[in-house]
Design an enzyme around this catalytic site. Structure first.
Site, PDB file in Angstrom:
ATOM      1  N   GLN A   1       0.686  -1.148   0.282  1.00  0.00           N
ATOM      2  CA  GLN A   1      -0.024  -0.020   0.052  1.00  0.00           C
ATOM      3  C   GLN A   1       0.778   1.383  -0.106  1.00  0.00           C
ATOM      4  O   GLN A   1       1.706   1.460   0.968  1.00  0.00           O
ATOM      5  CB  GLN A   1      -0.833   0.049   1.195  1.00  0.00           C
ATOM      6  CG  GLN A   1      -1.932   1.148   1.266  1.00  0.00           C
ATOM      7  CD  GLN A   1      -2.647   1.494   2.329  1.00  0.00           C
ATOM      8  OE1 GLN A   1      -2.109   1.334   3.657  1.00  0.00           O
ATOM      9  NE2 GLN A   1      -4.195   1.154   2.036  1.00  0.00           N
TER      10      GLN A   1
ATOM     11  N   TYR B   1      -5.598  10.314   4.309  1.00  0.00           N
ATOM     12  CA  TYR B   1      -4.105  10.663   4.121  1.00  0.00           C
ATOM     13  C   TYR B   1      -4.069  11.489   2.841  1.00  0.00           C
ATOM     14  O   TYR B   1      -5.188  11.807   2.065  1.00  0.00           O
ATOM     15  CB  TYR B   1      -3.338   9.240   4.010  1.00  0.00           C
ATOM     16  CG  TYR B   1      -3.308   8.609   5.446  1.00  0.00           C
ATOM     17  CD1 TYR B   1      -2.367   9.121   6.312  1.00  0.00           C
ATOM     18  CD2 TYR B   1      -4.295   7.565   5.769  1.00  0.00           C
ATOM     19  CE1 TYR B   1      -2.666   8.544   7.659  1.00  0.00           C
ATOM     20  CE2 TYR B   1      -4.189   7.063   6.990  1.00  0.00           C
ATOM     21  CZ  TYR B   1      -3.365   7.813   7.857  1.00  0.00           C
ATOM     22  OH  TYR B   1      -3.434   7.268   9.370  1.00  0.00           O
TER      23      TYR B   1
ATOM     24  N   ARG C   1      -7.453   2.028  -2.437  1.00  0.00           N
ATOM     25  CA  ARG C   1      -8.570   1.936  -1.283  1.00  0.00           C
ATOM     26  C   ARG C   1      -9.208   3.285  -1.163  1.00  0.00           C
ATOM     27  O   ARG C   1      -8.425   4.474  -0.945  1.00  0.00           O
ATOM     28  CB  ARG C   1      -7.662   1.349  -0.007  1.00  0.00           C
ATOM     29  CG  ARG C   1      -8.780   1.247   1.128  1.00  0.00           C
ATOM     30  CD  ARG C   1      -7.981   0.525   2.181  1.00  0.00           C
ATOM     31  NE  ARG C   1      -8.795  -0.575   2.808  1.00  0.00           N
ATOM     32  CZ  ARG C   1      -8.638  -0.855   4.177  1.00  0.00           C
ATOM     33  NH1 ARG C   1      -7.758  -0.279   5.028  1.00  0.00           N
ATOM     34  NH2 ARG C   1      -9.440  -1.680   4.757  1.00  0.00           N
TER      35      ARG C   1
ATOM     36  N   GLY D   1      -8.552  -7.030   8.815  1.00  0.00           N
ATOM     37  CA  GLY D   1      -7.595  -6.518   9.496  1.00  0.00           C
ATOM     38  C   GLY D   1      -7.234  -7.181  10.875  1.00  0.00           C
ATOM     39  O   GLY D   1      -6.250  -7.994  10.881  1.00  0.00           O
ATOM     40  N   ARG D   2      -7.642  -6.471  11.917  1.00  0.00           N
ATOM     41  CA  ARG D   2      -7.265  -7.069  13.158  1.00  0.00           C
ATOM     42  C   ARG D   2      -7.101  -8.419  13.311  1.00  0.00           C
ATOM     43  O   ARG D   2      -6.110  -8.855  14.210  1.00  0.00           O
ATOM     44  CB  ARG D   2      -8.259  -6.183  14.322  1.00  0.00           C
ATOM     45  CG  ARG D   2      -7.998  -4.781  14.398  1.00  0.00           C
ATOM     46  CD  ARG D   2      -9.179  -4.011  15.006  1.00  0.00           C
ATOM     47  NE  ARG D   2     -10.331  -3.947  14.457  1.00  0.00           N
ATOM     48  CZ  ARG D   2     -11.415  -3.473  14.691  1.00  0.00           C
ATOM     49  NH1 ARG D   2     -11.472  -2.799  15.743  1.00  0.00           N
ATOM     50  NH2 ARG D   2     -12.493  -3.604  13.522  1.00  0.00           N
TER      51      ARG D   2
HETATM   52  C1  LIG Z   1      -3.134  -1.398  13.927  1.00  0.00           C
HETATM   53  C2  LIG Z   1      -3.930  -0.935  12.614  1.00  0.00           C
HETATM   54  C3  LIG Z   1      -3.314  -0.141  11.783  1.00  0.00           C
HETATM   55  C4  LIG Z   1      -3.958   0.129  10.282  1.00  0.00           C
HETATM   56  N1  LIG Z   1      -3.207   0.624   9.282  1.00  0.00           N
HETATM   57  C5  LIG Z   1      -3.722   0.946   8.186  1.00  0.00           C
HETATM   58  C6  LIG Z   1      -3.274   1.297   7.231  1.00  0.00           C
HETATM   59  O1  LIG Z   1      -1.746   1.509   7.151  1.00  0.00           O
HETATM   60  N2  LIG Z   1      -3.755   1.493   5.859  1.00  0.00           N
HETATM   61  C7  LIG Z   1      -4.943   1.339   5.708  1.00  0.00           C
HETATM   62  O2  LIG Z   1      -5.677   1.745   4.653  1.00  0.00           O
HETATM   63  N3  LIG Z   1      -5.779   0.822   6.986  1.00  0.00           N
HETATM   64  C8  LIG Z   1      -5.333   0.752   7.970  1.00  0.00           C
HETATM   65  N4  LIG Z   1      -5.880   0.200   9.084  1.00  0.00           N
HETATM   66  C9  LIG Z   1      -7.384  -0.219   8.926  1.00  0.00           C
HETATM   67  C10 LIG Z   1      -7.473  -1.647   8.381  1.00  0.00           C
HETATM   68  O3  LIG Z   1      -7.191  -1.935   7.313  1.00  0.00           O
HETATM   69  C11 LIG Z   1      -9.132  -1.994   8.523  1.00  0.00           C
HETATM   70  O4  LIG Z   1      -9.692  -1.255   7.624  1.00  0.00           O
HETATM   71  C12 LIG Z   1      -9.714  -1.842  10.009  1.00  0.00           C
HETATM   72  O5  LIG Z   1      -8.990  -2.642  10.820  1.00  0.00           O
HETATM   73  C13 LIG Z   1     -10.973  -2.539  10.086  1.00  0.00           C
HETATM   74  O6  LIG Z   1     -10.994  -3.913   9.770  1.00  0.00           O
HETATM   75  P1  LIG Z   1     -11.047  -5.221  10.899  1.00  0.00           P
HETATM   76  O7  LIG Z   1     -12.409  -4.920  11.388  1.00  0.00           O
HETATM   77  O8  LIG Z   1     -11.069  -6.229   9.934  1.00  0.00           O
HETATM   78  O9  LIG Z   1     -10.097  -4.912  11.660  1.00  0.00           O
HETATM   79  C14 LIG Z   1      -5.196  -0.065  10.246  1.00  0.00           C
HETATM   80  C15 LIG Z   1      -5.875  -0.903  11.323  1.00  0.00           C
HETATM   81  C16 LIG Z   1      -5.017  -1.172  12.468  1.00  0.00           C
HETATM   82  C17 LIG Z   1      -5.741  -1.969  13.603  1.00  0.00           C
END
Ligand SMILES: Cc1cc2nc3c(=O)[nH]c(=O)nc-3n(C[C@H](O)[C@H](O)[C@H](O)COP(=O)(O)O)c2cc1C
Length: 362
Positions: free
Chosen positions: A96, A178, A225, A321-322
């Protein structure tokens, strides 16, 4: 179980329809990807596709401490190690590309770097640094030359990641407040030139960047994205033309032929108001209808049922994600109905292997 079946993403054969969502983990050293990061991503290679943490195309885009870049020889060498480790495990990986724009603080950036943004409007709120929380810095309004130079930085990063480091593709980070999103959103973009005002003008910087990157590396290696209705990083959620804005963007991206659109689903669990409303879903469906190509959606996916539900809504791939932080073998756990491990938020933005590569496999 359809989330666990194969998918053809352009020329890439994905083993399943689960996409590891991009997550900033702040383990880079001097903005250089490390062996530990290669190990972390390789551990997660059974995902259909890995999208890496946000990675800056230039010194100006390094708003957070310990995030990686993709513009120096050392950084590209580091990414080569990541690509090799993931490919050795049969995985596919996109990096990304994230320029943080005004979501930045001087103390986080290398010497000589400048905080830039569409307009000289400081983002409310604070950002973490090695020395505690800091106010976001006041950005310099980008000139037309700055805009062109920044687009070149995206092009060079994509080119080097794909053609030198062997990464499978890139994702343009136009979500979550961003730089690219700062152009789209009227709260951060109050320009009066061709990059501000109307829907077409606010989308112009993103579409030009996507076109230039696609021209260089091939549109089938470039995804994007976006986060309609997002308020993260001090953006406005429901401005007048929000639907029109993202439909216009989807149309433009379809013309360029990008390989996918990845749409962040806003939820109250991640700093966002306005949980999964009908209005959001309607817009995601309209984006899919307009773009026609692959659309990734997801959020809060923790079971095979919730993963399949995203596909049943009409989307093609599901981001996770998480759960990927604490379950490197997320696919195997879903396949064999094994309980997920809970991630520890205190090590999300850690410094070492703790909470990064030390989560166990089932
Ligand atoms: C620790 C952390 C770092 C993240 N960093 C980014 C990132 O660098 N770029 C991005 O597009 N989203 C980032 N996100 C958002 C995640 O990609 C995702 O959209 C969000 O965690 C919700 O999905 P989930 O419910 O499966 O965790 C981040 C989320 C977390 C928890």
């Amino acid at each position: 179980m359809k989330s666990l079946t194969a998918y053809k993403l352009g020329n890439l054969a994905l083993k399943n329809k689960i996409v590891m969502a991009p997550m900033t983990r702040t383990r880079a050293t001097n903005y250089i990807p490390t062996n530990l990061m290669a190990e972390y991503y390789a551990q997660r290679a059974s995902a259909g596709l890995i999208i890496t943490e946000g990675t800056s195309p230039s010194a100006n885009g390094l708003g957070y401490p310990r995030i990686p870049g993709a513009y120096s020889n050392e950084q590209i060498e580091g990414w080569k190690g990541v690509a090799e480790a993931v490919h050795a495990k049969g995985g596919k990986i996109f990096v990304q590309i994230m320029h943080t724009g005004r979501v930045s603080a001087k103390v986080n950036m290398p010497e000589g770097a400048t905080i830039i943004a569409p307009s000289a409007i400081q983002a409310a709120g604070q950002i973490f640094s090695e020395t505690g929380m800091q106010d976001h810095g006041m950005p310099k309004e980008m000139t037309t030359d700055d805009a062109i130079q920044t687009q070149e930085e995206f092009v060079n990063a994509a080119d080097r990641l794909i053609n030198e480091a062997g990464i499978d593709g890139v994702e343009l980070h136009a979500a979550n407040g961003y730089l690219l999103d700062q152009f789209i959103n009227p709260k951060s973009n109050q320009r009066t030139d061709k990059y501000g005002g109307s829907v077409e003008n606010r989308n112009r910087f993103v579409l030009e960047t996507a076109q230039k990157v696609a021209d260089k590396v091939g549109a089938n290696k470039v995804g994007i994205r976006i986060s309609p209705f997002g308020v993260y990083n001090d953006l406005e959620s429901e401005y007048k033309d929000v639907e029109k804005t993202f439909i216009n963007l989807a149309r433009g991206l379809k013309e360029i032929g990008l390989i996918y659109m990845h749409v962040v689903v806003q939820e109250d669990s991640f700093g966002v108001t306005d949980a999964r409303t009908e209005r959001q879903l309607d817009l995601r469906k309209a984006i899919k209808k307009t773009f026609e190509g692959t659309v990734i959606a997801g959020g809060n996916v923790t079971t095979i049922e919730t993963a399949d539900a995203v596909l049943n809504e009409g989307f093609d791939l599901t981001y996770v994600g998480r759960p990927y932080i604490s379950n490197p073998d997320f696919i195997e756990r879903l396949t064999n109905n094994i309980a997920l491990q809970v991630p520890d938020p205190t090590t999300f933005f850690g410094v070492d292997a703790v909470g990064f590569t030390d989560y166990s496999f089932a």
